[in-house]
Design a protein around this motif. Structure first.
Motif, PDB file in Angstrom:
ATOM      1  N   GLU A  98      31.803  51.011  37.052  1.00  0.00           N
ATOM      2  CA  GLU A  98      30.992  50.076  36.263  1.00  0.00           C
ATOM      3  C   GLU A  98      30.067  50.776  35.273  1.00  0.00           C
ATOM      4  O   GLU A  98      29.279  50.115  34.605  1.00  0.00           O
ATOM      5  CB  GLU A  98      30.191  49.107  37.140  1.00  0.00           C
TER       6      GLU A  98
ATOM      7  N   GLN B  10      34.128  51.288  29.927  1.00  0.00           N
ATOM      8  CA  GLN B  10      33.598  51.088  31.270  1.00  0.00           C
ATOM      9  C   GLN B  10      34.708  51.318  32.289  1.00  0.00           C
ATOM     10  O   GLN B  10      35.820  50.803  32.138  1.00  0.00           O
ATOM     11  CB  GLN B  10      33.062  49.664  31.413  1.00  0.00           C
TER      12      GLN B  10
ATOM     13  N   HIS C 174      35.950  50.113  35.259  1.00  0.00           N
ATOM     14  CA  HIS C 174      35.783  48.859  36.005  1.00  0.00           C
ATOM     15  C   HIS C 174      36.698  48.860  37.228  1.00  0.00           C
ATOM     16  O   HIS C 174      37.920  48.949  37.105  1.00  0.00           O
ATOM     17  CB  HIS C 174      36.112  47.682  35.092  1.00  0.00           C
TER      18      HIS C 174
ATOM     19  N   CYS D  24      41.579  50.983  38.758  1.00  0.00           N
ATOM     20  CA  CYS D  24      40.497  50.597  37.849  1.00  0.00           C
ATOM     21  C   CYS D  24      41.100  50.138  36.531  1.00  0.00           C
ATOM     22  O   CYS D  24      42.303  50.274  36.290  1.00  0.00           O
ATOM     23  CB  CYS D  24      39.527  51.760  37.623  1.00  0.00           C
TER      24      CYS D  24
ATOM     25  N   PHE E 198      31.160  41.127  30.367  1.00  0.00           N
ATOM     26  CA  PHE E 198      31.712  42.035  31.364  1.00  0.00           C
ATOM     27  C   PHE E 198      31.828  41.384  32.740  1.00  0.00           C
ATOM     28  O   PHE E 198      32.107  42.061  33.725  1.00  0.00           O
ATOM     29  CB  PHE E 198      30.868  43.309  31.433  1.00  0.00           C
TER      30      PHE E 198
ATOM     31  N   GLU F 299      36.863  38.084  32.797  1.00  0.00           N
ATOM     32  CA  GLU F 299      38.031  38.897  32.462  1.00  0.00           C
ATOM     33  C   GLU F 299      38.773  38.402  31.227  1.00  0.00           C
ATOM     34  O   GLU F 299      39.511  39.158  30.606  1.00  0.00           O
ATOM     35  CB  GLU F 299      38.984  38.966  33.655  1.00  0.00           C
TER      36      GLU F 299
ATOM     37  N   GLU G 295      25.862  46.877  33.852  1.00  0.00           N
ATOM     38  CA  GLU G 295      26.221  47.621  35.060  1.00  0.00           C
ATOM     39  C   GLU G 295      25.332  47.254  36.244  1.00  0.00           C
ATOM     40  O   GLU G 295      25.697  47.496  37.396  1.00  0.00           O
ATOM     41  CB  GLU G 295      26.123  49.129  34.811  1.00  0.00           C
TER      42      GLU G 295
END
Length: 342
Positions: A5, A49, A51, A57, A67, A70, A339
């Motif tokens: 993140e 990022q 994620h 990820c 963020f 999706e 984040e």
């Protein structure tokens, strides 16, 4: 090591390249814009990022507009299915197979990884070590062009820890600013009665960082007394403990979620030490301005962090002195620092 993140810059050839992974295009990000190499700009086009998702990820562009949704998150993607297919950006929603990535460790101490597209067993590869070089997904090789370095800033010498004076607590996703802490957890978030974020003190790095270049507007000691040069204040604000407020040119200007305005003020409360800066002092982005504490009205170590934005002269970088918080145009910090989470 990287942290899920958080945002990083990526450069190939074991971090020895002068070029960085980049979104090729201008303005808002859109589907099938290509990924290329490009000279360092420090812009959101070059931040991704890491994620976390089930099984691996996704590498999400900092140009994404939300963020937590999706459908609005654009990640690295394969345009095709075979070796030689172009790497581009595409919404990750319902696109799991073409955006699922594994960062395979080559040298964790130097933040070196291979970027593997799991479902296709292909690796992110630049065509050459040159400006505007294209990126494709290729079969595995031992070549340096498939070894990428993750960097918290483009001037941090390849450290992904985010603890240099340039990167502060980590690079911000929308503009020229950094996170105020390395810790990414909060205990209390923004609300009408609490227009700020209470950041928990759970990282090994307890420092508080100035989010952007600016000029100190006011400071306060834990006793509630004010540093020389400030005006009188509302005594109800003595609960803030050791506190620093900094005026900035707004690094979030032009974005949604009420971030618009020429100027911004960041406020840092309950810090452990009396402020060492004074009103009118210049501070730099990522400069350590204190450590997380529990001074004032506080039951545990945390940083009460708030941001105000607007066009009024009271927020201009050259202005110092007290302005009551309730009169400032505040907004939810989590929009600028996605984040952070509970």
């Amino acid at each position: 090591m990287y942290t899920f993140e958080r945002f990083y810059y990526f450069r190939p050839y074991r971090g020895k390249s002068n070029y960085w992974l980049n979104r090729y295009g201008e303005g808002a990000i859109s589907s099938h814009q290509k990924a290329t190499l490009y000279t360092a700009t420090g812009a959101a086009d070059q931040r991704l990022q890491v994620h976390k998702v089930d099984g691996g990820c996704q590498l999400i562009s900092a140009l994404s507009t939300d963020f937590k949704d999706e459908t609005k998150m654009f990640g690295l993607n394969i345009y095709g299915s075979k070796a030689g297919s172009v790497c581009d950006f595409f919404p990750v929603y319902n696109n799991f197979d073409d955006a699922l990535i594994d960062l395979l460790t080559v040298d964790a101490a130097n933040s070196l990884y291979r970027i593997k597209l799991i479902k296709h067993n292909l690796y992110l590869t630049p065509a050459s070590n040159a400006n505007n070089a294209g990126l494709t997904w290729e079969t595995a090789s031992n070549a340096d062009n498939q070894v990428w370095q993750l960097c918290a800033s483009q001037s941090s010498g390849g450290s992904s820890g985010g603890d240099s004076t340039n990167s502060g607590g980590g690079v911000g996703p929308y503009g020229d600013y950094v996170y105020p802490t390395v810790s990414r957890k909060y205990s209390r978030t923004y609300s009408y009665s609490h227009p700020a974020m209470d950041i928990r003190d759970i990282a090994q790095d307890h420092n508080v960082y100035a989010i952007a270049d600016g000029i100190v507007a006011y400071t306060q000691n834990s006793s509630g007394s004010w540093k020389p040069g400030t005006t009188s204040h509302d005594n109800t604000m003595e609960s803030m403990g050791n506190c620093i407020a900094i005026n900035h040119v707004n690094p979030f200007n032009g974005h949604s979620d009420n971030r618009s305005g020429a100027y911004a003020r960041s406020i840092y409360m309950h810090m452990a030490e009396n402020p060492t800066v004074r009103p009118g002092d210049t501070v730099k982005k990522g400069q350590i301005i204190g450590t997380i504490g529990t001074t004032g009205v506080s039951s545990a170590n945390h940083l009460h962090f708030s941001i105000s934005v607007g066009n009024g002269s009271s927020l201009a970088p050259g202005q110092t002195g007290w302005i009551q918080i309730k009169f400032l145009p505040d907004f939810n910090p989590v929009y600028a620092f996605p984040e952070y989470s509970l």
